[in-house]
Scaffold this motif. Structure first.
Motif, PDB file in Angstrom:
ATOM      1  N   ARG A  75       7.992   6.677   4.885  1.00 56.90           N
ATOM      2  CA  ARG A  75       8.289   7.308   3.587  1.00 56.90           C
ATOM      3  C   ARG A  75       8.515   6.268   2.489  1.00 56.90           C
ATOM      4  O   ARG A  75       8.439   6.581   1.297  1.00 56.90           O
ATOM      5  CB  ARG A  75       9.530   8.201   3.721  1.00 56.90           C
ATOM      6  CG  ARG A  75       9.399   9.306   4.767  1.00 56.90           C
ATOM      7  CD  ARG A  75      10.710  10.056   4.874  1.00 56.90           C
ATOM      8  NE  ARG A  75      10.937  10.679   6.161  1.00 56.90           N
ATOM      9  CZ  ARG A  75      10.850  11.988   6.401  1.00 56.90           C
ATOM     10  NH1 ARG A  75      10.505  12.794   5.431  1.00 56.90           N
ATOM     11  NH2 ARG A  75      11.095  12.481   7.604  1.00 56.90           N
ATOM     12  N   LYS A  76       8.811   5.022   2.892  1.00 57.79           N
ATOM     13  CA  LYS A  76       9.051   3.960   1.920  1.00 57.79           C
ATOM     14  C   LYS A  76       7.769   3.425   1.308  1.00 57.79           C
ATOM     15  O   LYS A  76       7.815   2.601   0.383  1.00 57.79           O
ATOM     16  CB  LYS A  76       9.834   2.819   2.577  1.00 57.79           C
ATOM     17  CG  LYS A  76      11.218   3.223   3.059  1.00 57.79           C
ATOM     18  CD  LYS A  76      11.912   2.065   3.764  1.00 57.79           C
ATOM     19  CE  LYS A  76      13.276   2.479   4.305  1.00 57.79           C
ATOM     20  NZ  LYS A  76      13.935   1.375   5.063  1.00 57.79           N
ATOM     21  N   TRP A  77       6.623   3.855   1.823  1.00 60.37           N
ATOM     22  CA  TRP A  77       5.361   3.391   1.230  1.00 60.37           C
ATOM     23  C   TRP A  77       5.286   3.719  -0.252  1.00 60.37           C
ATOM     24  O   TRP A  77       4.659   2.999  -1.025  1.00 60.37           O
ATOM     25  CB  TRP A  77       4.174   4.051   1.943  1.00 60.37           C
ATOM     26  CG  TRP A  77       3.901   3.509   3.314  1.00 60.37           C
ATOM     27  CD1 TRP A  77       4.492   2.432   3.902  1.00 60.37           C
ATOM     28  CD2 TRP A  77       2.972   4.030   4.270  1.00 60.37           C
ATOM     29  NE1 TRP A  77       3.991   2.240   5.166  1.00 60.37           N
ATOM     30  CE2 TRP A  77       3.055   3.204   5.420  1.00 60.37           C
ATOM     31  CE3 TRP A  77       2.073   5.096   4.276  1.00 60.37           C
ATOM     32  CZ2 TRP A  77       2.266   3.439   6.548  1.00 60.37           C
ATOM     33  CZ3 TRP A  77       1.282   5.319   5.398  1.00 60.37           C
ATOM     34  CH2 TRP A  77       1.377   4.500   6.524  1.00 60.37           C
ATOM     35  N   LYS A  78       5.936   4.810  -0.655  1.00 56.09           N
ATOM     36  CA  LYS A  78       5.891   5.217  -2.063  1.00 56.09           C
ATOM     37  C   LYS A  78       6.513   4.167  -2.981  1.00 56.09           C
ATOM     38  O   LYS A  78       6.244   4.142  -4.181  1.00 56.09           O
ATOM     39  CB  LYS A  78       6.610   6.551  -2.236  1.00 56.09           C
ATOM     40  CG  LYS A  78       5.941   7.718  -1.510  1.00 56.09           C
ATOM     41  CD  LYS A  78       6.717   9.001  -1.697  1.00 56.09           C
ATOM     42  CE  LYS A  78       6.060  10.153  -0.971  1.00 56.09           C
ATOM     43  NZ  LYS A  78       6.821  11.426  -1.113  1.00 56.09           N
ATOM     44  N   LYS A  79       7.364   3.318  -2.409  1.00 57.82           N
ATOM     45  CA  LYS A  79       8.018   2.290  -3.213  1.00 57.82           C
ATOM     46  C   LYS A  79       7.176   1.018  -3.339  1.00 57.82           C
ATOM     47  O   LYS A  79       7.587   0.068  -4.009  1.00 57.82           O
ATOM     48  CB  LYS A  79       9.382   1.938  -2.597  1.00 57.82           C
ATOM     49  CG  LYS A  79      10.355   3.111  -2.524  1.00 57.82           C
ATOM     50  CD  LYS A  79      11.669   2.694  -1.889  1.00 57.82           C
ATOM     51  CE  LYS A  79      12.638   3.867  -1.791  1.00 57.82           C
ATOM     52  NZ  LYS A  79      13.930   3.471  -1.163  1.00 57.82           N
ATOM     53  N   ILE A  82       1.092   1.563  -6.307  1.00 58.58           N
ATOM     54  CA  ILE A  82      -0.195   2.178  -5.985  1.00 58.58           C
ATOM     55  C   ILE A  82      -1.011   1.302  -5.028  1.00 58.58           C
ATOM     56  O   ILE A  82      -1.573   1.789  -4.044  1.00 58.58           O
ATOM     57  CB  ILE A  82      -0.994   2.435  -7.279  1.00 58.58           C
ATOM     58  CG1 ILE A  82      -0.276   3.479  -8.135  1.00 58.58           C
ATOM     59  CG2 ILE A  82      -2.404   2.917  -6.940  1.00 58.58           C
ATOM     60  CD1 ILE A  82      -0.941   3.745  -9.470  1.00 58.58           C
ATOM     61  N   GLN A  85       0.798   1.053  -1.459  1.00 60.79           N
ATOM     62  CA  GLN A  85       0.717   2.307  -0.729  1.00 60.79           C
ATOM     63  C   GLN A  85      -0.722   2.579  -0.290  1.00 60.79           C
ATOM     64  O   GLN A  85      -0.956   3.036   0.835  1.00 60.79           O
ATOM     65  CB  GLN A  85       1.228   3.467  -1.583  1.00 60.79           C
ATOM     66  CG  GLN A  85       1.230   4.802  -0.836  1.00 60.79           C
ATOM     67  CD  GLN A  85       1.845   5.928  -1.648  1.00 60.79           C
ATOM     68  OE1 GLN A  85       2.258   5.728  -2.786  1.00 60.79           O
ATOM     69  NE2 GLN A  85       1.907   7.107  -1.057  1.00 60.79           N
ATOM     70  N   SER A  86      -1.675   2.285  -1.133  1.00 64.48           N
ATOM     71  CA  SER A  86      -3.082   2.499  -0.788  1.00 64.48           C
ATOM     72  C   SER A  86      -3.496   1.656   0.411  1.00 64.48           C
ATOM     73  O   SER A  86      -4.223   2.116   1.296  1.00 64.48           O
ATOM     74  CB  SER A  86      -3.978   2.183  -1.991  1.00 64.48           C
ATOM     75  OG  SER A  86      -3.697   3.038  -3.072  1.00 64.48           O
ATOM     76  N   GLU A  89      -1.933   3.245   3.502  1.00 68.05           N
ATOM     77  CA  GLU A  89      -2.633   4.478   3.861  1.00 68.05           C
ATOM     78  C   GLU A  89      -4.005   4.173   4.473  1.00 68.05           C
ATOM     79  O   GLU A  89      -4.414   4.818   5.453  1.00 68.05           O
ATOM     80  CB  GLU A  89      -2.803   5.368   2.622  1.00 68.05           C
ATOM     81  CG  GLU A  89      -1.510   5.885   2.022  1.00 68.05           C
ATOM     82  CD  GLU A  89      -0.952   7.099   2.768  1.00 68.05           C
ATOM     83  OE1 GLU A  89      -1.542   7.491   3.800  1.00 68.05           O
ATOM     84  OE2 GLU A  89       0.075   7.640   2.308  1.00 68.05           O
TER      85      GLU A  89
END
Length: 365
Positions: A75-79, A82, A85-86, A89
């Motif tokens: 969930r910390k990828w959002k921090k 862009i 996180q990309s 993902e």
């Protein structure tokens, strides 16, 4: 003898090599999906089964004997921004794509599962039928699992319904939950217990709190229960998550006890918590992940339920007693306290005698 299967679109399990099971929810939700892996492996022993869960819940399924690999989403990828996180993902997608799944089983309404089915292009995929969803959702899966509209269904069975939809009918013996603490966690807990002068099977484990405080019993009631158990000669080990709220609750309980209980509050990993519960002769707690952990490791459980539904979320597959109000026709309401006030009258009204009697019944087994 060949058993007749009335399901016309059952998945031919003999043609399945790899399966991905997606469960993107909280700890307890992930744990009650554990029978899906066991049942699938029992009915198709040749398959490799992977799990995709949130990183913070991974310990609920790691070491499961039916799982080959555990993939995680942090969930910390959002921090990470862009770009960060990309990259994360894309790395996940590449790892999943390389596995070449023949079947994807999506156990929640999360859109990510639908998109992964479209991107990974498995031969078969099953997801929940969700009212109001677009054709894009429905067309993401080859099979849609339906749920009862007029009755509560335990979440273990609801998860297993995904397998029923593709032609697998689990036997009662196969529906047990599974959580493996592992030797490292077991050794760590054994050392803690030795420091208390305790051994396995000679203490009661109590986890008073939940991350959702409207599910919690009042501190003064928990103090009275622990005091009476101690007076009867039972050793009590308390645990709590490392959050400030749960720590504060446990501190208040300890401060009010004439004889403070043994405490491992905030110091255990999830695997160690499971090892501790596995060593206990009884677990007492509220509707929370530790209650499901107790069921998964086979420890008799007393569970206090208020606004949440025990028919859907009660202990599973073990000797248990649910203590809940019979005076509140509004339960289970699912509200965060009466009127949203964070205190649930159906829980506050539960008496110490009721909980103690339930404990006595299980201790006598």
């Amino acid at each position: 003898m060949q058993i007749f299967n009335p399901l016309g679109d059952a998945v031919p399990l003999g043609e399945v090599r790899r399966v991905l099971v997606i469960k993107l929810r909280h700890h307890g939700d992930v744990l009650v999906s554990s029978p899906v892996f066991s049942v699938l492996k029992a009915h198709a022993p040749q398959v490799e089964i992977d799990a995709l869960v949130y990183a913070d819940t991974a310990e609920m399924v790691t070491l499961h004997p039916a799982i080959a690999q555990v993939h995680t989403i942090d969930r910390k990828w959002k921090k990470l921004g862009i770009v960060g996180q990309s990259k994360a993902e894309l790395a996940l997608y590449n790892a999943l794509k390389s596995r070449g799944y023949d079947l994807v089983i999506h156990l929640t309404e999360h859109w990510r599962g639908a998109w992964l089915c479209r991107l990974l292009k498995p031969r078969w995929s099953v997801g929940p039928s969700v009212g109001g969803r677009s054709k894009r959702w429905k067309q993401s899966f080859t099979h849609l699992q339906t749920a009862p509209r007029n009755a509560f269904r335990h979440m273990v069975e609801a998860n297993l319904d995904a397998l029923r939809r593709i032609g697998i009918q689990p036997t009662p013996e196969e529906r047990r939950m599974c959580l493996v603490p592992g030797p490292t966690a077991e050794a760590s807990v054994a050392a803690h217990l030795q420091g208390f002068g305790l051994n396995g099977g000679d203490f009661i484990h109590i986890h008073p709190a939940s991350r959702w405080f409207f599910k919690c019993w009042p501190v003064e009631r928990m103090v009275a229960l622990i005091s009476r158990l101690q007076a009867e000669g039972h050793a009590v080990v308390l645990t709590a998550a490392p959050s400030k709220d749960e720590q504060a609750m446990l501190d208040a309980i300890q401060a009010a006890l004439e004889k403070p209980a043994f405490s491992l509050s905030g110091v255990l990993s999830l695997k160690e918590l499971a090892a501790l519960t596995q060593s206990a002769k009884l677990f007492i707690g509220v509707d929370s992940a530790p209650m499901h952990i107790a069921a998964a490791v086979g420890t008799p459980t007393v569970a206090l339920f208020g606004p949440s539904g025990d028919k859907q979320w009660g202990p599973w597959g073990i000797p248990f007693r649910v203590v809940s109000s019979t005076q509140h026709p509004c339960r289970p309401c699912g509200i965060d306290g009466c009127g949203g006030g964070k205190l649930s009258d159906c829980l506050v009204s539960l008496g110490v005698d009721e909980v103690l009697a339930a404990a006595h019944e299980l201790l006598a087994l």
